[in-house]
Design an enzyme around this catalytic site. Sequence first.
Site, PDB file in Angstrom:
ATOM      1  CB  SER A  31      45.218  35.191  20.424  1.00  0.00           C
ATOM      2  OG  SER A  31      44.291  35.777  19.537  1.00  0.00           O
ATOM      3  CE1 TYR A  40      44.241  30.556  18.243  1.00  0.00           C
ATOM      4  CE2 TYR A  40      43.094  32.670  18.167  1.00  0.00           C
ATOM      5  CZ  TYR A  40      44.270  31.938  18.127  1.00  0.00           C
ATOM      6  OH  TYR A  40      45.479  32.574  17.962  1.00  0.00           O
TER       7      TYR A  40
END
Length: 353
Positions: A149, A174
């Site tokens: 990501s 995350y």
Amino acid sequence: MIAVFDKKTILITGAAGFIGFYLAKQILEVSGNNVSVIGLDNMNDYYDVSLKETRLSILNDTASSNENGSFTFVKGSIADKELINSLFENYKPEIVVNLAAQAGVRYSITNPQAYVESNLVGFFNILEACRHSYDNGAKGVQHLVYASSSSVYGSNKKIPYSTGDKVDNPVSLYAATKKSNELLAHSYSELYGIPSTGLRFFTVYGPMGRPDMAYFGFTDKLVKGEKIQIFNYGDMKRDFTYIDDIVTGVINVMKKVPDKNEDGVKYKIYNIGNNQPESLMYFVETLEKCLIAEKIIDKPAEKELLPMQPGDVYQTYADVEDLIKDFNFKPSTSLEEGLNQFAKWYKEYYTKS
């Protein structure tokens, strides 16, 4: 386009998810080459399960209409080690695309356990299964491709973000789990010879997307005539990347096992982003224009400007030079074109139903 997948077995985890669905659909649509796609998803209720079920239904229909490709769906979690081991033993995938993960920056602040279970334990199980796919002289997994990501860039100030940048400052759990995936993959590539490629996705959007994403949430509020909240007082920029560009990038990567790096390891990281950050305010205005054009709404929304939220970053901006150099490809769908496609789908899927 995908002739190199001839007679291949491809495992796609997160197959009922946004990117996993489109990837599996694209492979099945143009296969004509006896490709076998195994889709795994736990179908959790992080967002509307009926949307995931709709995606699966489309995948089954796509496979049925192409006698040369097959789709097999398995419901389960990558955190289930026995299930993962049995999948590898039964289907012997040659290409593994790990897209299953607990997504979302803000959700990681209130539900950290879900991220440890899926993004860390689950990814470890995938790596272990890839490792043991070579046992007893078996050919095993030829290429592991996995989702990282743009969040891994955290508080980096240098732009555009390059894969050569130091990324040791995550600002959310995350992001930390995604950076951990890259580190784990590197160690397994080094130790066990697993060819692996990580993909840092930049704000993926489009039809049938994730309802927890900002553009989807804005649309829902606009339809209801509610006020929309814009963080950091609208002073944020994102490198929005349309789903078709993401899928093209993933397929290009799947087809090419990374060359050995300077350490002799078949390991690579790519950014997949539009290479053109847009301001959040421009994004909202473009979304409103597209929704008005489709007669989904009749006027712009009232906007509430709020401070930056924990875990958010000011800007994302992808350096995609490696993607261009290695694949002669760069995402190019404009924001207006992409949001127009989303608005058309939203009208068809929600307002008519």
